[in-house]
Design a protein around this motif. Structure first.
Motif, mmCIF file in Angstrom:
data_model
loop_
_atom_site.group_PDB
_atom_site.id
_atom_site.type_symbol
_atom_site.label_atom_id
_atom_site.label_comp_id
_atom_site.label_asym_id
_atom_site.label_seq_id
_atom_site.Cartn_x
_atom_site.Cartn_y
_atom_site.Cartn_z
ATOM 1 N N LYS A 1 49.051 -22.393 19.980
ATOM 2 C CA LYS A 1 48.717 -21.640 18.760
ATOM 3 C C LYS A 1 47.371 -22.098 18.184
ATOM 4 O O LYS A 1 46.668 -21.325 17.551
ATOM 5 N N ALA A 2 47.040 -23.363 18.401
ATOM 6 C CA ALA A 2 45.751 -23.861 17.902
ATOM 7 C C ALA A 2 44.591 -23.338 18.753
ATOM 8 O O ALA A 2 43.493 -23.110 18.245
ATOM 9 N N ILE A 3 44.843 -23.130 20.041
ATOM 10 C CA ILE A 3 43.760 -22.725 20.949
ATOM 11 C C ILE A 3 43.566 -21.204 20.953
ATOM 12 O O ILE A 3 42.443 -20.721 21.107
ATOM 13 N N ARG B 1 40.614 -19.604 19.255
ATOM 14 C CA ARG B 1 39.340 -19.814 19.951
ATOM 15 C C ARG B 1 39.190 -18.762 21.062
ATOM 16 O O ARG B 1 38.092 -18.296 21.339
#
Lengths: 290, 453
Positions: free
Chosen positions: B333-335, B338
């Motif tokens: 979810k963090a990537i 990006r």
């Protein structure tokens, strides 16, 4: 109005800002922000004019011209520096605006300010207000799932635009936070409707990106009645002559004198109400024969 | 004695049925190949020269033999034949993709009813031979704490024999054989279409290992790595971003790829060099989320690669079948934002190409024909630097487009209609037009002139 808020915010963060906008050929915002806010690094994105013409018309050498579309040019500017960004779009809301927004919100740091303006009418190619399903067709997941049926009629359109933009600002920051050590938050400031002098019905939206731990009360926005309003703040400029405005300035908030101007049929009560809301922020324009 | 106990242990038969249900035969075989590659990594993670894996697949037997180091008796006792990784298992600091301690057993149960595993690893040389139906029934008698009478329980253990001499292996490695194939497996293994699909799968999924020199033979034929490629030149540079989230290193490279095969368009995700998501065009990789459009044939040239690497494989957002990403993982979810950021400019550029109308395809083809390519393996190690300074982030640089052509196309519409052929020929002759297309333009201009529009 923007200037008064910006000059309140900027000193708090004690950092050097860059300004990014659509300068056109007049560079009005650039002149104002360079002189009033002392911003010395400025980028003007403009599409449709030769670079040479834009360079020729720029008022200060500190303005870098980026000829091209905002989606391409924003990626070329280092947005990880503290920034004030005002994208004053010509047309109505479209998906390009959200692409720009996401590029910006994936990069700008604490203390940066995002502003956008666009025509607030939400209409399809046949100049009819979008139906709810047409809106979802065009904007997909950017449309809140629980949006009401007649969300694009002229009276509702600014509410809808604000909701869509705010949702995208907040979600983009939320996603970005997953990778950040110091989490950020978005604080909406501007939600304003006004008419352009050519009659275009405009909407301006924006806010500031802050560290999550930053106490937004420090921004002291309470004295600005147009900041953070749930309903769009309507700017209505009364149509006063210079002489009338001067007379009103002297009579302002003195009930008897205001009444006198009304009874003499120089001004209407409506004019005075509108004038009081905006007189501090009104620029003065003069016709000058050169 | 506590008698208020309801036993929650699964029966072995139920357990086998459950763990083998969600995995395909192809994936079961690729899982076994992963184990061999993990062995190769322990020998030398950079280059696999001299290392090989031989797969034999027919309607009687399945076997996989490698010279990738084998595993020790201690590993067999503690991990390889246990179900699930014990909590005290050492960290797997060798960039593997095996991690749940389920892969090998699941694969073997999936394939057949009799398997043997021989391992030669230094001074350890042993064989585990299992008849699955007998193993399912195997029980043992134990006396539980606080009870007087012995209780019969399922025996989950496997027996091994040490091989002082003999055995099939001459070098450090592993040999696995499965016979008494399950009926559906036997059916597949005798189908040449299955074998050729399996070869394709291995060539795509394990392309990193193949391109690093590992030799994989399928029924005697050497396999070659299939490449995922991006166009790359000074005028066409992919978007690039790298960083680290919770001990997982990520690298995103996204840009343009080959035109022609819509199935190749989309995102590719490698976890520790193993392809786990291939040509994805769904919301899983950001399509149709926020301002990113859903996949459309105009996006056919889009290629994005996400490399995820971690020494601790438990951190990787992999599903147990290794055939996908756990999209609920905090790391993924963090990537994902990006990846979406990468898509914005690339998809906008592809949209602009499509505005070129009938010239769009020839432009796409010209780009492909005149631009160098780099494979996913090359791109992973390529350092993106400016003046020798490595970059951690770089925006997509798009090849120049003829804005005039686009502007012209944007302001035009195409009109089409059917008319009598001989009349059209007469008119064409009369107007001295060289084509019907030109006749169309001439007659339209004529109408405008006559009507003074």
């Amino acid at each position: 109005m923007l200037l008064s808020v910006l000059s309140r915010i900027i000193p708090l963060f004690q950092q050097e800002y860059q300004y990014i906008g659509f300068g056109g050929l007049s560079f009005t915002d650039f002149k104002m922000f360079h002189r009033e806010l002392h911003i010395n690094q400025m980028f003007s994105i403009e599409y449709g004019y030769p670079k040479e013409k834009l360079e020729f018309n720029k008022p200060y050498s500190c303005i870098q011209i980026h000829p091209g579309r905002s989606i391409d040019e924003l990626s070329k500017i280092d947005l990880t520096k503290p920034s004030i960004i005002w994208l004053d779009y010509d047309g109505c809301l479209n998906s390009d605006i959200f692409e720009d927004l996401e590029i910006i919100f994936n990069r700008i740091p604490h203390g940066s300010i995002y502003l956008m303006s666009c025509n607030r009418q939400m209409r399809n190619g046949d100049n009819q207000e979008y139906t709810k399903s047409e809106l979802k067709e065009v904007f997909g997941p950017l449309v809140p799932w629980d949006i009401e049926d007649k969300c694009c009629v002229d009276s509702k359109a600014p509410y809808t635009i604000r909701r869509m933009l705010e949702l995208d600002c907040i979600n983009t920051i939320k996603d970005r936070n997953r990778m950040l050590e110091h989490r950020l938050k978005f604080e909406p400031i501007f939600n304003i409707t006004y008419e352009e002098y050519r009659g275009a019905r405009m909407f301006t939206y924006g806010g500031v990106v802050l560290n999550e731990s930053f106490n937004e009360k420090l921004l002291h926005f309470e004295e600005f009645d147009f900041v953070g309003t749930p309903d769009p703040y309507k700017i209505e400029i009364p149509n006063l002559t210079y002489r009338e405005a001067m007379a009103l300035n002297q009579a302002l908030n003195i009930e008897d004198e205001e009444t006198l101007l009304i009874s003499k049929k120089i001004l209407k009560e409506e004019d005075i109400r509108k004038y009081k809301k905006c007189y501090k922020y009104l620029p003065n324009f003069y016709d000058v024969r050169i | 004695m506590n008698t208020n106990v309801i036993e929650g242990n699964p029966t072995k038969k139920f357990f086998i049925e459950m763990i083998t249900r969600d995995i395909s035969i192809e994936d079961a075989i690729v899982d076994l190949l992963d184990n061999s590659i993990d062995g190769a990594n322990r020998i030398n993670s950079a280059i696999y020269d001299g290392l090989w894996i031989k797969l034999t697949i027919n309607d009687k037997e399945f076997s996989i033999e490698d010279n990738c180091g084998g595993f020790s008796l201690e590993t067999a006792k503690k991990y390889a034949f246990r179900f699930g990784r014990p909590e005290d298992a050492p960290k797997m600091r060798n960039n593997t993709v095996g991690r749940f301690g389920i892969g090998m057993k699941r694969s073997l149960f999936k394939i057949g009813k009799h398997f043997s595993v021989e391992s030669l690893c230094g001074s350890d040389h042993f064989l585990v031979d299992v008849n699955v139906e007998e193993w399912e029934k195997k029980t043992k008698t134990v006396t539980l704490p606080g009870e007087d009478t012995p209780t019969m329980i399922d025996d989950w253990s496997f027996n091994y024999h040490e091989l002082d001499r003999g055995g099939a292996l001459q070098n450090d490695g592993t040999l696995i054989k499965v016979t008494s194939l399950n009926p559906e497996v036997q059916d597949l293994f005798s189908d040449t279409r299955f074998i050729s699909e399996l070869a394709e799968d291995i060539q795509r999924l394990l392309n990193f290992s193949l391109l690093r020199g590992l030799q994989i033979y399928l029924n005697g034929t050497a396999l070659e790595g299939k490449k995922v490629e991006l166009l790359i030149s000074d005028e066409c540079m992919p978007y690039y971003d790298e960083g680290e989230v919770r001990d997982v290193k990520y690298k995103i490279v996204a840009g343009l790829g080959e035109i022609g095969e819509p199935k190749k368009s989309g995102w590719y995700i490698y976890c520790n060099d193993r392809l786990v998501v291939e040509a994805d065009e769904t919301t899983m990789t950001g399509w149709g989320l926020s301002s990113i459009p859903k996949w459309h044939v105009n996006h056919v040239m889009f290629r994005g690669i996400l490399y995820l690497d971690s020494q601790e494989t438990m951190n990787l957002p992999l599903t147990t079948t290794k055939k996908g990403i756990d999209t609920t993982s905090e790391i993924y979810k963090a990537i994902l934002p990006r990846m979406k950021d990468a898509m914005i400019n690339i998809l906008d550029y592809l949209k602009k190409i499509s505005l070129m109308g009938d010239q769009a395809n020839s432009y796409r083809r010209m780009l492909c024909d005149t631009t160098e390519r780099a494979s996913a393996v090359e791109l992973k190690s390529l350092s993106f630097a400016v003046n020798g300074e490595p970059l951690v982030h770089k925006n997509f640089i798009s090849p120049p487009l003829d804005e005039d052509v686009i502007a012209q196309k944007k302001n035009t519409v195409r009109i089409a209609y059917d008319v009598n052929k001989s009349k059209a020929n007469d008119a064409k002759h009369h107007a001295e037009a060289s084509s019907y297309k030109e006749l169309g333009s001439i007659t339209f201009d004529y109408y405008l002139r006559m009507e003074d529009i």
